[in-house]
Each structure stands twice: as structure tokens, then as C-alpha cells.
Write a protein that holds these residues in place. Structure first.
Motif, short mmCIF file in Angstrom:
data_model
loop_
_atom_site.label_atom_id
_atom_site.label_comp_id
_atom_site.label_asym_id
_atom_site.label_seq_id
_atom_site.Cartn_x
_atom_site.Cartn_y
_atom_site.Cartn_z
N GLU A 1 -58.56 -9.80 25.09
CA GLU A 1 -57.14 -10.09 24.95
C GLU A 1 -56.65 -11.05 26.02
O GLU A 1 -55.65 -11.74 25.85
CB GLU A 1 -56.33 -8.80 25.02
CG GLU A 1 -56.54 -7.90 23.81
CD GLU A 1 -55.72 -6.63 23.93
OE1 GLU A 1 -55.56 -6.13 25.07
OE2 GLU A 1 -55.23 -6.14 22.90
N ASP A 2 -57.36 -11.07 27.17
CA ASP A 2 -57.02 -12.02 28.25
C ASP A 2 -57.63 -13.39 28.00
O ASP A 2 -57.47 -14.30 28.83
CB ASP A 2 -57.54 -11.49 29.59
CG ASP A 2 -56.82 -10.24 30.04
OD1 ASP A 2 -55.59 -10.28 30.18
OD2 ASP A 2 -57.49 -9.20 30.26
N GLY A 3 -58.36 -13.55 26.90
CA GLY A 3 -59.02 -14.82 26.63
C GLY A 3 -60.43 -14.87 27.19
O GLY A 3 -61.03 -15.95 27.27
N TYR A 4 -60.97 -13.71 27.56
CA TYR A 4 -62.33 -13.65 28.09
C TYR A 4 -63.27 -13.33 26.95
O TYR A 4 -63.20 -12.25 26.35
CB TYR A 4 -62.41 -12.58 29.19
CG TYR A 4 -63.75 -12.50 29.89
CD1 TYR A 4 -64.10 -13.44 30.85
CD2 TYR A 4 -64.64 -11.46 29.60
CE1 TYR A 4 -65.32 -13.37 31.49
CE2 TYR A 4 -65.85 -11.39 30.24
CZ TYR A 4 -66.20 -12.34 31.19
OH TYR A 4 -67.41 -12.26 31.83
N SER A 5 -64.15 -14.24 26.61
CA SER A 5 -64.95 -14.12 25.38
C SER A 5 -66.18 -13.23 25.56
O SER A 5 -66.67 -12.64 24.59
CB SER A 5 -65.39 -15.51 24.90
OG SER A 5 -66.12 -16.18 25.93
N ALA A 6 -66.69 -13.11 26.78
CA ALA A 6 -67.89 -12.29 27.01
C ALA A 6 -67.50 -10.84 27.26
O ALA A 6 -66.34 -10.46 27.16
CB ALA A 6 -68.67 -12.85 28.19
N SER A 7 -68.49 -10.02 27.58
CA SER A 7 -68.24 -8.62 27.91
C SER A 7 -68.17 -8.47 29.43
O SER A 7 -69.10 -8.87 30.14
CB SER A 7 -69.37 -7.74 27.34
OG SER A 7 -69.19 -6.39 27.73
N TRP A 8 -67.07 -7.91 29.92
CA TRP A 8 -66.89 -7.77 31.37
C TRP A 8 -67.95 -6.82 31.93
O TRP A 8 -68.17 -5.74 31.38
CB TRP A 8 -65.50 -7.24 31.69
CG TRP A 8 -65.09 -7.47 33.12
CD1 TRP A 8 -65.15 -6.58 34.15
CD2 TRP A 8 -64.59 -8.67 33.67
NE1 TRP A 8 -64.71 -7.15 35.31
CE2 TRP A 8 -64.35 -8.46 35.05
CE3 TRP A 8 -64.30 -9.93 33.13
CZ2 TRP A 8 -63.85 -9.43 35.90
CZ3 TRP A 8 -63.79 -10.91 33.98
CH2 TRP A 8 -63.57 -10.65 35.34
N PRO A 9 -68.64 -7.21 32.98
CA PRO A 9 -69.74 -6.37 33.48
C PRO A 9 -69.24 -5.07 34.10
O PRO A 9 -68.10 -4.95 34.53
CB PRO A 9 -70.39 -7.26 34.55
CG PRO A 9 -69.30 -8.18 35.00
CD PRO A 9 -68.46 -8.43 33.77
N GLU A 10 -70.14 -4.09 34.13
CA GLU A 10 -69.83 -2.78 34.70
C GLU A 10 -70.18 -2.76 36.18
O GLU A 10 -71.18 -3.34 36.61
CB GLU A 10 -70.63 -1.70 33.96
CG GLU A 10 -70.30 -0.28 34.37
CD GLU A 10 -71.08 0.75 33.58
OE1 GLU A 10 -71.01 1.95 33.93
OE2 GLU A 10 -71.77 0.35 32.61
N VAL A 11 -69.35 -2.11 36.98
CA VAL A 11 -69.60 -2.00 38.42
C VAL A 11 -70.82 -1.11 38.65
O VAL A 11 -71.00 -0.07 38.00
CB VAL A 11 -68.38 -1.39 39.13
CG1 VAL A 11 -68.67 -1.12 40.61
CG2 VAL A 11 -67.18 -2.33 39.01
N VAL A 12 -71.67 -1.53 39.59
CA VAL A 12 -72.88 -0.77 39.91
C VAL A 12 -72.49 0.52 40.64
O VAL A 12 -71.83 0.48 41.68
CB VAL A 12 -73.83 -1.60 40.81
CG1 VAL A 12 -75.03 -0.76 41.23
CG2 VAL A 12 -74.26 -2.87 40.10
#
Length: 487
Positions: free
Chosen positions: A457-468
Motif C-alpha cells: 500500500e506504500d508503493g513497495y512492490s517486494a516483500s518487506w524482510p523479517e527482523v532477525v
């Protein structure tokens, strides 16, 4: 613990090993600053309030660094920790998420009502310690050990004061902390910046054709009143009402001897007079809290009409310069106290932090419960519309799990989460009058940084990574084994 006056606070600090007395002769010009600066920037166990008992040429001792630690600042405001200020005000106003603008404004009014309803309005007394000695004939500032703080300062400056004026139209009292440069035995330059309450009184007086504003410069008193002068309160809320609420008992007042004003009865020293709007003088340079010299500027002259003080009075002072210094903790108290007020208008805000290196107005770190695209920008604009937070030069908005008081974590999240083309907002507007980098006085560019995690929805096309992160099971297992590991 509620302190009646400055000397009770000093006694408490001494009893709790938070004050050191210096009997060695010291010069008020530069030497006190150098000693205090080393203490303020030194090891925490040596960072104590200082009482200079032997200031060359003066029988009056100088107290400095009174609020230069969290424990001292908290004690002065009658709380155990500065974060208790947040909880205390939240409880007072029974903070609830408002629904709609009308409800928000109603809740804002509730704050004033709540403070006024606790029965802690300032009260009058007929005689006062601050008037044990009264000087109305040829009053001279030369009796006071006013400091010259830095080598290129234009002169000596009163630095820890409560300047009392009343709105020329509404007569509502304002209390501010504005430095004053000594111009002569009975003249001071009143450095109230254009965004402050005193400067607004000046503008109103000029509109009404008034040429004199009665004023009083108060030195000392109870620590809550001393601090309250620095608090960015709404213009219709008396700072001494806030001090009374913090103390749990009202501030006592006495009438001035030469001006139509009231001053705290338990102050150490009171300089009475008026701000003369027919006379302006060059003020500065002055080594300021930005860590730079504020250049020379034109400010109205304060003319002294009387000086009153206690027998055996104490002169309170502070020194500002490259942080960290005493004002860090005075600002921290403001930050903690005003968190509930920010939440009142922005319930999505979880916490915020104004790091000392940002000298209050250069950097604001905010964490929010993000709910929709553009939410971070909404928060930026709202903060730029809130009182003196309008002067914030940089605002960084982070997710609610980030500890905004951990600058390492903030930097990690900000630098890793930001696309510098998509997530940066640059606007122009009001900046602090002391900002030396802006192209125009009090007006320049400000930046907002959206350091929150992004979604489609923010215009970010990829998948936001998960914090380790380690699994809770393993963390619990290691917790149980930790004592046996010999580490």
C-alpha cells in the motif's frame, strides 16, 4: 518531597550526596563555566550540583548545575523519575482517544480545567523572604555575581531566571526563561525570541501603543517554579499553576514593591522593572545551547526600578554550550511531561525522544502504531503544527517496536528502512531563531523521514524482510543455563 525554596533543595542535594561545596576562590568570568562544564561532561558519579561559596568580589554564593542529572531534575519536580511526569499528567487528564475535532478541542480545554480544579492556584502573602532587603534608591546590578560564560560573549548574562510579564490586553501572566545581558547598573537586554510568550507581549503592546511592559526577573525559588519558566506552555496557562500542580501545593506570591506584578515569595532575588519599547540595544554574541555563539541582535531594554533579596541570598545560574550540559535534563523533563499532550491530539504516537545532541529542536524521534499508507507523513505535519514543536528541524518516524531512546537502534532502523527518494519529505517553515544554518532568520527547510516498514500500500512492490530474532524457546533455554555457563 516538596521544596519550599532553593535552599531547601540545596540542603536535600547535600544530604543525598548530590552537591559539592567549593570554598576555593573563583572568578565569575569564565572560570566558573570551565569548572561547571568539566563536571557536567565528566563521569556520572562526579556530576553534582555545585555551590561556589567564594566568588571573588562578592559575598553571594553561586549555585550551578542544580538540575544536571535525571535524579536531581526529578527530585526538583516532586517525582521519582522523569518518566513519572508522563504518568502523572496522563492520570490527571484521564487521557482518552478523542473522536473528532470538537472532542479533541474539548479534551484540550479539559487540561486547563483539570489543572485549575486541583486547588493549587498561586496564593498571596503580605510579607516574603524575597523582600528581606529592599533597594529602590539607585538599585544596581553590580551587587550580583552575574557570570561571563564564554570568551567571546558580549558581556555578563543572567542565565537561570523566571521573567514575569502580563499580556497587555488580557492581563494573563506569562513566565519565560530569557537570558538577559547586563548593559549597565540598571539596564539589561531582554532576549526573548520571536516565538516566545514575552515577544508576543511586545507585539501586542506595540499594537496598543504601549511603550512600557512591567516585568520582574526572579532568581531562585522552589525548583518546580524555576523549571516551569522553561516549559513551553500554552499562552493561556500560567506556568506557576503547573509548578503548583507538580509540587502538590500552591506557589506563594507577594506584590512587587515598584511594579504592578506579583512574584514568588520564596525567591532568592527579584529584579523589578519594565521593558522599555522605546529603546533597543545590541545583545550578544552569546555562547548558546546550540554549542555555537548566537550572533548580535537587537532586543528591547529592561530598566531596573528595584532589587529585593533575601538576607544571605544565593545566586542561581546555569551554563549552556556544547551538549551535554545541565539543560539536557531540563529539556528531558519537558519531553516526558508533554508526551500525554501529544498523545491527546495524536493517539497513534507511542513515544518520542528529542536527543541531547539535537539541542531540543534539531531532531525529534517518534514511534507510532502505523495503520495506513502515508501515516508517518500525517504525524510529521501534525507535529510541525504543535506549539514550539513547529521548530523541529528533523522528524524521524519509526515503528512502534523501535526504542526511540536507543540511538543505535534508531540509526539501524532509519538507515536500513529508508529509500531516500520515496521516504523523505522536505518542507519550508518556521525554525528556531537561534538556527544558524537557515538561509533566513527563523525561516528555513525542515526534513521528515519515514523510517517505518513499508507495504504494498506504500508503493513497495517486494516483500518487506523479517527482523532477525531468536526463537522464544531457545532464549528461555539459555536463560535457564546462563548461570552454569560461567560467562
Amino acid at each position: 518531597m516538596v521544596f519550599q525554596d532553593l535552599r531547601e533543595f540545596i540542603s536535600y542535594l547535600e544530604q543525598t550526596n548530590q552537591l559539592v561545596r567549593i570554598s576555593t576562590a573563583v572568578d565569575r568570568d569564565l572560570e566558573i563555566t570551565e569548572i561547571a562544564d568539566r563536571i557536567m561532561k565528566g563521569p556520572a558519579d562526579r556530576n553534582k550540583a555545585i555551590l561556589f561559596e567564594n566568588v571573588e568580589g562578592f559575598p553571594i554564593p553561586v549555585a550551578i548545575n542544580l538540575f544536571g542529572s535525571e535524579s536531581r531534575m526529578a527530585a526538583g519536580l516532586n517525582v521519582n523519575t522523569l518518566d513519572d511526569l508522563n504518568h502523572k499528567l496522563t492520570h490527571l487528564i484521564d487521557l482518552k482517544v478523542p473522536k473528532g475535532l470538537r472532542s479533541v478541542l474539548a479534551r484540550g480545554a479539559d487540561i486547563l480545567t483539570a489543572l485549575k480544579s486541583v486547588g493549587l492556584k498561586p496564593k498571596m502573602v503580605r510579607s516574603a523572604p524575597c523582600q528581606e532587603v529592599v533597594i529602590t534608591k539607585n538599585p544596581s546590578l553590580d551587587i550580583l555575581p552575574v557570570l561571563k560564560c564564554w570568551p567571546k560573549d558580549a558581556g555578563r548574562f543572567i542565565t537561570l531566571m523566571q521573567v514575569i510579564t502580563r499580556d497587555p490586553v488580557t492581563k494573563i501572566r506569562n513566565v519565560g526563561m530569557y537570558r538577559l545581558q547586563v548593559l549597565g547598573p540598571d539596564r539589561l537586554a531582554m532576549h526573548w525570541q520571536e516565538h516566545k510568550g514575552g515577544a508576543e507581549h511586545e507585539r501586542k503592546a506595540q499594537e496598543e501603543g504601549i511603550t512600557q511592559i512591567p516585568a520582574a526577573v526572579v532568581l531562585g525559588g522552589d525548583p518546580a517554579s524555576m523549571w516551569a519558566a522553561s516549559a513551553p506552555m500554552p499562552p493561556d496557562l500560567d506556568e506557576y499553576l503547573l509548578a503548583g500542580w507538580l509540587r502538590g501545593k500552591p506557589v506563594e506570591f507577594v506584590n512587587c514593591v515598584s511594579q504592578p506584578l506579583e512574584v514568588p515569595a520564596n525567591a532568592e532575588i527579584v529584579i523589578e522593572g519594565y521593558v522599555d519599547l522605546t529603546e533597543y540595544a545590541d545583545e550578544g554574541p552569546f555562547g548558546d545551547h546550540t554549542g555555537y555563539y548566537t550572533p548580535k541582535g537587537s532586543f528591547p531594554v529592561f530598566r531596573v526600578t528595584a532589587i529585593t533579596h533575601r538576607e544571605n541570598s544565593i545566586y542561581p545560574a546555569t551554563v549552556v554550550g556544547i551538549p551535554p550540559m545541565e539543560d539536557v535534563y531540563m529539556g528531558k523533563a519537558t519531553e516526558r511531561l508533554f508526551l500525554p499532550l501529544i498523545k491527546l491530539f495524536l493517539p497513534e504516537v507511542v513515544d518520542y525522544h528529542m536527543p541531547p545532541a539535537g539541542v531540543f529542536h534539531n531532531l525529534v524521534l517518534v514511534k507510532i502504531k502505523k495503520k495506513y499508507p502515508g501515516h508517518a507523513r500525517k504525524v510529521m505535519f501534525a507535529i510541525w503544527g504543535m506549539g514550539l514543536l513547529m521548530l523541529s528541524k528533523a522528524i524521524v518516524v519509526l515503528d512502534d517496536w523501535v526504542d526511540v531512546h536507543n540511538l543505535y537502534e534508531v540509526a539501524w532502523q532509519t538507515l536500513g528502512n529508508v529509500d531516500w527518494e520515496r521516504d523523505i519529505l522536505v518542507v519550508h517553515g518556521a525554525v528556531d531563531q537561534l538556527d544558524h544554518a537557515s538561509s533566513k532568520q527563523s525561516y528555513g527547510a525542515k526534513i521528515g523521514i519515514d523510517a517505518t516498514a513499508k507495504t504494498n500500500e506504500d508503493g513497495y512492490s517486494a516483500s518487506w524482510p523479517e527482523v532477525v530474532q531468536m526463537s522464544p524457546e531457545i532464549k528461555s533455554l539459555v536463560d535457564k543455563k546462563w548461570k552454569d555457563l560461567g560467562l
